[in-house]
Design a protein around this motif. Sequence first.
Motif, PDB file in Angstrom:
ATOM      1  N   ARG A 285       4.486  -1.158   0.079  1.00  0.00           N
ATOM      2  CA  ARG A 285       3.447  -1.681   0.979  1.00  0.00           C
ATOM      3  C   ARG A 285       3.986  -2.149   2.331  1.00  0.00           C
ATOM      4  NH1 ARG A 285       2.036  -3.893  -3.852  1.00  0.00           N
ATOM      5  NH2 ARG A 285       3.016  -5.843  -3.235  1.00  0.00           N
ATOM      6  N   SER A 286       5.200  -1.833   2.654  1.00  0.00           N
ATOM      7  CA  SER A 286       5.734  -2.255   3.948  1.00  0.00           C
ATOM      8  C   SER A 286       5.264  -1.318   5.058  1.00  0.00           C
ATOM      9  CB  SER A 286       7.264  -2.300   3.913  1.00  0.00           C
ATOM     10  OG  SER A 286       7.702  -3.415   3.170  1.00  0.00           O
ATOM     11  N   ARG A 287       5.283  -1.829   6.273  1.00  0.00           N
ATOM     12  CA  ARG A 287       4.909  -1.055   7.459  1.00  0.00           C
ATOM     13  C   ARG A 287       6.185  -0.817   8.259  1.00  0.00           C
ATOM     14  NH1 ARG A 287       1.800  -4.329   5.427  1.00  0.00           N
ATOM     15  NH2 ARG A 287       2.952  -6.114   6.267  1.00  0.00           N
ATOM     16  N   LEU A 288       6.495   0.459   8.449  1.00  0.00           N
ATOM     17  CA  LEU A 288       7.773   0.855   9.038  1.00  0.00           C
ATOM     18  C   LEU A 288       7.552   1.591  10.348  1.00  0.00           C
ATOM     19  CD1 LEU A 288       9.270   2.312   5.729  1.00  0.00           C
ATOM     20  CD2 LEU A 288       9.765   0.070   6.693  1.00  0.00           C
ATOM     21  N   THR A 289       8.360   1.268  11.342  1.00  0.00           N
ATOM     22  CA  THR A 289       8.302   1.942  12.632  1.00  0.00           C
ATOM     23  C   THR A 289       9.607   2.696  12.848  1.00  0.00           C
ATOM     24  OG1 THR A 289       6.883   0.209  13.567  1.00  0.00           O
ATOM     25  CG2 THR A 289       8.033   1.642  15.119  1.00  0.00           C
TER      26      THR A 289
ATOM     27  N   VAL B 242       6.733  -6.021   4.100  1.00  0.00           N
ATOM     28  CA  VAL B 242       7.413  -6.390   5.336  1.00  0.00           C
ATOM     29  C   VAL B 242       6.791  -5.612   6.495  1.00  0.00           C
ATOM     30  CG1 VAL B 242       9.612  -6.399   6.576  1.00  0.00           C
ATOM     31  CG2 VAL B 242       9.552  -6.921   4.133  1.00  0.00           C
ATOM     32  N   ASP B 243       6.678  -6.256   7.644  1.00  0.00           N
ATOM     33  CA  ASP B 243       6.138  -5.614   8.846  1.00  0.00           C
ATOM     34  C   ASP B 243       7.281  -5.371   9.827  1.00  0.00           C
ATOM     35  OD1 ASP B 243       4.689  -4.663  10.948  1.00  0.00           O
ATOM     36  OD2 ASP B 243       3.328  -6.371  11.105  1.00  0.00           O
ATOM     37  N   PHE B 244       7.733  -4.122   9.892  1.00  0.00           N
ATOM     38  CA  PHE B 244       8.739  -3.729  10.880  1.00  0.00           C
ATOM     39  C   PHE B 244       8.000  -3.160  12.093  1.00  0.00           C
ATOM     40  CE2 PHE B 244      11.175  -3.382   6.887  1.00  0.00           C
ATOM     41  CZ  PHE B 244      12.335  -4.072   7.220  1.00  0.00           C
ATOM     42  N   SER B 245       7.675  -4.009  13.056  1.00  0.00           N
ATOM     43  CA  SER B 245       6.935  -3.559  14.236  1.00  0.00           C
ATOM     44  C   SER B 245       7.820  -2.784  15.193  1.00  0.00           C
ATOM     45  CB  SER B 245       6.306  -4.751  14.961  1.00  0.00           C
ATOM     46  OG  SER B 245       5.373  -5.413  14.132  1.00  0.00           O
ATOM     47  N   GLY B 246       9.133  -3.059  15.167  1.00  0.00           N
ATOM     48  CA  GLY B 246      10.085  -2.306  15.968  1.00  0.00           C
ATOM     49  C   GLY B 246      10.856  -1.342  15.095  1.00  0.00           C
ATOM     50  N   ALA B 247      11.599  -0.448  15.714  1.00  0.00           N
ATOM     51  CA  ALA B 247      12.369   0.541  14.957  1.00  0.00           C
ATOM     52  C   ALA B 247      13.359  -0.154  14.030  1.00  0.00           C
ATOM     53  CB  ALA B 247      13.101   1.467  15.921  1.00  0.00           C
ATOM     54  N   VAL B 248      13.547   0.442  12.843  1.00  0.00           N
ATOM     55  CA  VAL B 248      14.428  -0.148  11.835  1.00  0.00           C
ATOM     56  C   VAL B 248      15.464   0.890  11.421  1.00  0.00           C
ATOM     57  CG1 VAL B 248      12.745   0.421  10.028  1.00  0.00           C
ATOM     58  CG2 VAL B 248      14.563  -1.235   9.570  1.00  0.00           C
ATOM     59  N   ASP B 249      16.718   0.461  11.348  1.00  0.00           N
ATOM     60  CA  ASP B 249      17.831   1.372  11.090  1.00  0.00           C
ATOM     61  C   ASP B 249      18.606   0.926   9.851  1.00  0.00           C
ATOM     62  OD1 ASP B 249      20.022   3.025  11.116  1.00  0.00           O
ATOM     63  OD2 ASP B 249      20.559   2.662  13.208  1.00  0.00           O
TER      64      ASP B 249
END
Length: 240
Positions: free
Chosen positions: A173-177, A152-159
């Motif tokens: 393999r996810s991308r977390l911001t 998953v691509d979390f380009s914005g902040a994730v809560d």
Amino acid sequence: HEPVYYDGVLISGNLDISSLPGAQVQETLALVNCTIANASFSGVSFDKDAAFWGTSFGNVSMEKAIFSGQADFSTASFGPASFSGCTFRQPAFFSGALFKNNVSFEDAAFGLDAFFNAARFRGRAEFNYSQFDSYSYFQATLFEGEALFSDVDFSGAVDFSAATFSRQANFIRSRLTEPYFGSANFSGPAPFGLTRSSGLSSFGGALFADEARFSLARFSDAAYFSGAVFTRPTLFRLAS
């Protein structure tokens, strides 16, 4: 070509709007506090706001639907449901929603904020390969089945603060911001291997009751684990 608003009605048959000309809903559609036995919205384009808050769905298919306006499913309930391949161009609201069976958001694209606060997933929740371009909120969300967030691509902040994962929580393999898992509860395995995190990554006060795996994870900024509890083997092999 007229706005539709129904409150508290029962639709006992199959609501199939995918057969509309061009599979297009050009005006506002609001079916709130309704009961819909079967809904077929696959491939439908909603040009304006679509509101379904408080509505109870039986079987519902929304695969590859496009929501150009706001999509509001707050406090709605679902039987078997699929949102795979959906596009949400405006904010998407699923706060307080109840998913009684397995649900898929695989390959879904959220262009603006996505709200899943206090939602409840009784079955498997599949978000693999989805994309969140803005903020995403999963505070106090309850995952009773597997929570699948790999690639998953979390380009914005994730809560995910105070979220509960009763079974496996897979973020491989996810991308977390700026991921925030403060006080989250992981009852099952928590694989975070090969994740890429930017900004402050916070797991403060989280509880890992099963194996946690951060092998080959990359934290480009600070990683905060103060007060976290690990009760089973925890792997940070080759993390940086």
